[in-house]
Write a protein that holds these residues in place. Structure first.
Motif, PDB file in Angstrom:
ATOM      1  N   ASN A 158      81.557  58.632  14.753  1.00 15.97           N
ATOM      2  CA  ASN A 158      80.750  58.237  15.919  1.00 15.97           C
ATOM      3  C   ASN A 158      80.693  59.392  16.928  1.00 15.97           C
ATOM      4  N   ILE A 159      81.863  59.923  17.224  1.00 18.26           N
ATOM      5  CA  ILE A 159      81.936  61.000  18.218  1.00 18.26           C
ATOM      6  C   ILE A 159      81.285  62.279  17.695  1.00 18.26           C
ATOM      7  N   ARG A 160      81.481  62.577  16.415  1.00 19.96           N
ATOM      8  CA  ARG A 160      80.875  63.796  15.857  1.00 19.96           C
ATOM      9  C   ARG A 160      79.347  63.752  16.006  1.00 19.96           C
ATOM     10  N   ILE A 188      89.491  40.058  17.645  1.00 21.76           N
ATOM     11  CA  ILE A 188      89.019  41.427  17.406  1.00 21.76           C
ATOM     12  C   ILE A 188      90.248  42.272  17.061  1.00 21.76           C
ATOM     13  N   LYS A 189      90.182  42.967  15.938  1.00 21.65           N
ATOM     14  CA  LYS A 189      91.295  43.844  15.517  1.00 21.65           C
ATOM     15  C   LYS A 189      91.069  45.255  16.043  1.00 21.65           C
ATOM     16  N   ASN A 190      92.113  46.040  16.045  1.00 23.14           N
ATOM     17  CA  ASN A 190      92.033  47.463  16.405  1.00 23.14           C
ATOM     18  C   ASN A 190      91.303  47.690  17.719  1.00 23.14           C
ATOM     19  N   PHE A 191      91.660  46.908  18.721  1.00 23.87           N
ATOM     20  CA  PHE A 191      90.996  47.084  20.019  1.00 23.87           C
ATOM     21  C   PHE A 191      91.801  48.068  20.867  1.00 23.87           C
ATOM     22  N   THR A 192      91.108  49.097  21.344  1.00 24.28           N
ATOM     23  CA  THR A 192      91.769  50.177  22.085  1.00 24.28           C
ATOM     24  C   THR A 192      92.531  49.640  23.298  1.00 24.28           C
ATOM     25  N   GLY A 193      93.795  50.037  23.396  1.00 22.33           N
ATOM     26  CA  GLY A 193      94.636  49.622  24.534  1.00 22.33           C
ATOM     27  C   GLY A 193      95.439  48.370  24.231  1.00 22.33           C
ATOM     28  N   GLY A 204      78.353  54.675  24.578  1.00 18.67           N
ATOM     29  CA  GLY A 204      78.886  54.170  23.311  1.00 18.67           C
ATOM     30  C   GLY A 204      78.203  52.906  22.825  1.00 18.67           C
ATOM     31  N   ASP A 205      78.055  51.929  23.711  1.00 20.97           N
ATOM     32  CA  ASP A 205      77.448  50.666  23.291  1.00 20.97           C
ATOM     33  C   ASP A 205      76.009  50.873  22.829  1.00 20.97           C
ATOM     34  N   VAL A 206      75.294  51.790  23.473  1.00 22.61           N
ATOM     35  CA  VAL A 206      73.900  52.066  23.095  1.00 22.61           C
ATOM     36  C   VAL A 206      73.851  52.800  21.753  1.00 22.61           C
ATOM     37  N   CYS A 207      74.639  53.866  21.629  1.00 17.34           N
ATOM     38  CA  CYS A 207      74.622  54.647  20.380  1.00 17.34           C
ATOM     39  C   CYS A 207      75.018  53.796  19.188  1.00 17.34           C
ATOM     40  N   ARG A 208      75.926  52.847  19.432  1.00 13.95           N
ATOM     41  CA  ARG A 208      76.392  51.997  18.337  1.00 13.95           C
ATOM     42  C   ARG A 208      75.360  50.936  17.923  1.00 13.95           C
ATOM     43  N   THR A 209      74.266  50.796  18.663  1.00  5.05           N
ATOM     44  CA  THR A 209      73.210  49.870  18.214  1.00  5.05           C
ATOM     45  C   THR A 209      72.143  50.603  17.387  1.00  5.05           C
ATOM     46  N   LEU A 237      89.404  53.821  28.693  1.00  6.27           N
ATOM     47  CA  LEU A 237      89.435  52.506  28.064  1.00  6.27           C
ATOM     48  C   LEU A 237      88.133  51.734  28.286  1.00  6.27           C
ATOM     49  N   SER A 238      87.900  50.738  27.448  1.00  5.37           N
ATOM     50  CA  SER A 238      86.792  49.816  27.665  1.00  5.37           C
ATOM     51  C   SER A 238      87.022  49.123  29.006  1.00  5.37           C
ATOM     52  N   GLY A 239      86.005  49.058  29.841  1.00  4.78           N
ATOM     53  CA  GLY A 239      86.155  48.420  31.150  1.00  4.78           C
ATOM     54  C   GLY A 239      86.707  49.338  32.232  1.00  4.78           C
ATOM     55  N   ASP A 259      85.877  56.087  11.465  1.00  4.08           N
ATOM     56  CA  ASP A 259      84.556  55.740  12.003  1.00  4.08           C
ATOM     57  C   ASP A 259      84.408  56.180  13.451  1.00  4.08           C
ATOM     58  N   ARG A 260      85.482  56.057  14.218  1.00  2.00           N
ATOM     59  CA  ARG A 260      85.407  56.530  15.616  1.00  2.00           C
ATOM     60  C   ARG A 260      85.158  58.035  15.639  1.00  2.00           C
ATOM     61  N   ALA A 261      85.816  58.774  14.731  1.00  2.00           N
ATOM     62  CA  ALA A 261      85.619  60.230  14.673  1.00  2.00           C
ATOM     63  C   ALA A 261      84.171  60.564  14.299  1.00  2.00           C
ATOM     64  N   ALA A 287      79.627  58.377  27.673  1.00  2.00           N
ATOM     65  CA  ALA A 287      80.522  57.264  28.015  1.00  2.00           C
ATOM     66  C   ALA A 287      81.025  56.635  26.716  1.00  2.00           C
ATOM     67  N   PHE A 288      81.998  57.315  26.118  1.00  2.00           N
ATOM     68  CA  PHE A 288      82.654  56.809  24.915  1.00  2.00           C
ATOM     69  C   PHE A 288      84.138  56.645  25.209  1.00  2.00           C
ATOM     70  N   ILE A 289      84.768  55.654  24.557  1.00  2.00           N
ATOM     71  CA  ILE A 289      86.225  55.555  24.709  1.00  2.00           C
ATOM     72  C   ILE A 289      86.851  56.848  24.222  1.00  2.00           C
ATOM     73  N   CYS A 290      86.451  57.285  23.051  1.00  2.00           N
ATOM     74  CA  CYS A 290      86.916  58.557  22.463  1.00  2.00           C
ATOM     75  C   CYS A 290      88.440  58.685  22.607  1.00  2.00           C
ATOM     76  N   PRO A 291      89.179  57.800  21.933  1.00  2.00           N
ATOM     77  CA  PRO A 291      90.602  57.639  22.232  1.00  2.00           C
ATOM     78  C   PRO A 291      91.537  58.713  21.690  1.00  2.00           C
ATOM     79  N   TYR A 292      91.064  59.529  20.742  1.00  2.00           N
ATOM     80  CA  TYR A 292      91.963  60.494  20.102  1.00  2.00           C
ATOM     81  C   TYR A 292      91.731  61.915  20.622  1.00  2.00           C
ATOM     82  N   GLY A 311      84.356  40.341  27.918  1.00  2.00           N
ATOM     83  CA  GLY A 311      85.223  39.310  27.323  1.00  2.00           C
ATOM     84  C   GLY A 311      85.956  39.777  26.071  1.00  2.00           C
ATOM     85  N   LEU A 312      85.961  41.101  25.849  1.00  3.13           N
ATOM     86  CA  LEU A 312      86.536  41.610  24.600  1.00  3.13           C
ATOM     87  C   LEU A 312      88.067  41.662  24.611  1.00  3.13           C
ATOM     88  N   TYR A 313      88.652  41.905  25.795  1.00  2.00           N
ATOM     89  CA  TYR A 313      90.132  41.940  25.859  1.00  2.00           C
ATOM     90  C   TYR A 313      90.700  40.571  25.492  1.00  2.00           C
TER      91      TYR A 313
HETATM   92  S1  ADX Z   1      84.866  55.083  20.294  1.00  2.00           S
HETATM   93  O1  ADX Z   1      86.291  54.733  20.150  1.00  2.00           O
HETATM   94  O2  ADX Z   1      84.215  55.313  18.998  1.00  2.00           O
HETATM   95  O3  ADX Z   1      84.644  56.190  21.238  1.00  2.00           O
HETATM   96  P1  ADX Z   1      82.759  53.655  21.665  1.00  2.00           P
HETATM   97  O4  ADX Z   1      82.888  54.172  23.046  1.00  2.00           O
HETATM   98  O5  ADX Z   1      81.666  54.205  20.817  1.00  2.00           O
HETATM   99  O6  ADX Z   1      84.183  53.760  20.920  1.00  2.00           O
HETATM  100  O7  ADX Z   1      82.537  52.062  21.710  1.00  2.00           O
HETATM  101  C1  ADX Z   1      83.391  51.285  22.494  1.00  2.00           C
HETATM  102  C2  ADX Z   1      82.755  49.949  22.834  1.00  2.00           C
HETATM  103  O8  ADX Z   1      82.644  49.156  21.655  1.00  2.00           O
HETATM  104  C3  ADX Z   1      83.646  49.159  23.788  1.00  2.00           C
HETATM  105  O9  ADX Z   1      83.292  49.370  25.126  1.00  2.00           O
HETATM  106  C4  ADX Z   1      83.394  47.730  23.365  1.00  2.00           C
HETATM  107  O10 ADX Z   1      82.252  47.232  24.044  1.00  2.00           O
HETATM  108  C5  ADX Z   1      83.052  47.828  21.897  1.00  2.00           C
HETATM  109  N1  ADX Z   1      84.139  47.500  20.941  1.00  2.00           N
HETATM  110  C6  ADX Z   1      84.033  46.601  19.942  1.00  2.00           C
HETATM  111  N2  ADX Z   1      85.147  46.585  19.195  1.00  2.00           N
HETATM  112  C7  ADX Z   1      85.990  47.504  19.715  1.00  2.00           C
HETATM  113  C8  ADX Z   1      87.300  47.964  19.367  1.00  2.00           C
HETATM  114  N3  ADX Z   1      87.959  47.469  18.325  1.00  2.00           N
HETATM  115  N4  ADX Z   1      87.884  48.917  20.138  1.00  2.00           N
HETATM  116  C9  ADX Z   1      87.208  49.414  21.191  1.00  2.00           C
HETATM  117  N5  ADX Z   1      85.977  49.036  21.572  1.00  2.00           N
HETATM  118  C10 ADX Z   1      85.351  48.088  20.842  1.00  2.00           C
END
Ligand code: ADX
Length: 175
Positions: free
Chosen positions: A63-65, A134-139, A42-47, A14-16, A59-61, A84-89, A124-126
């Motif tokens: 991202n991971i691919r 924020i919608k679709n937040f993991t957890g 994850g945060d770096v790759c997403r920038t 999970l995030s955090g 999009d998460r898939a 360091a990705f959530i990679c929830p699935y 502060g995302l939770y």
């Molecule tokens: S993953 O699901 O595609 O693996 P990834 O690890 O790249 O996610 O990014 C997660 C980070 O994006 C979190 O730590 C958080 O900082 C940020 N974030 C922003 N929106 C969301 C969201 N809806 N769910 C999860 N993380 C989010």
């Protein structure tokens, strides 16, 4: 056949949960032996590499691919990787394993409980997820599928970063 003995430690949680902190601490420790380790966060790759992607399942898939492809390239160049990705699935983690290669891929579940991650809430995302900003937040409003058989499972709630590094190193036989 692999071109090098480099490996990928695929952190998921999970995030955090402590993935990024643990990944960089592990990198620092492992680099002392002279080996090359790179952290893909994850945060770096997403920038950059994945800045066009959001947080839908598709999009998460993607991202991971992409990031698994980068891990594979680095491994083939002899550089080991800690992600360091959530990679929830589970299916996406399986995709990452198949891209990186089963023999190089070690899944590390940073299984810090949601309550603890939410208490930490470092970005502060939770809070924003709970109030619906924020919608679709993991957890909170999106699923996290726990790994069934990770190589390592570690809860960072009540241990120091140093202790967590030692658990991962010992469990994977890297020390
Ligand atoms: S993953 O699901 O595609 O693996 P990834 O690890 O790249 O996610 O990014 C997660 C980070 O994006 C979190 O730590 C958080 O900082 C940020 N974030 C922003 N929106 C969301 C969201 N809806 N769910 C999860 N993380 C989010």
């Amino acid at each position: 056949m692999p071109f090098s003995s480099a490996m990928t430690l695929w952190f998921t949680g999970l995030s955090g949960s402590g993935k990024t902190t643990l990944a960089y601490a592990l990198q620092e420790t492992l680099a002392k032996s002279g080996a090359h380790w790179y952290v893909l966060d994850g945060d770096v790759c997403r920038t950059g590499l994945c800045k066009d992607l959001g947080f839908s399942a598709e999009d998460r898939a993607e991202n991971i691919r992409r990031c698994a492809e980068v891990a594979r390239i680095l491994n083939e160049a002899g550089v080991s990787v800690i992600t360091a990705f959530i990679c929830p699935y589970a299916a996406t983690r399986q995709l990452a394993r198949s891209i990186v290669g089963d023999d190089r891929f070690f899944e590390v579940h940073v299984n810090t409980p949601l309550e603890k991650c939410e208490e930490r809430d470092p970005k502060g995302l939770y809070k924003l997820a709970r109030n619906g900003s924020i919608k679709n937040f993991t957890g909170v409003s999106d699923p996290y599928e726990s790994p069934a058989q990770p190589a390592v499972s570690i809860d960072t709630s009540n241990i120091t970063v140093e202790q967590a590094v030692n658990v991962v190193l010992a469990t994977l036989g890297l020390r």
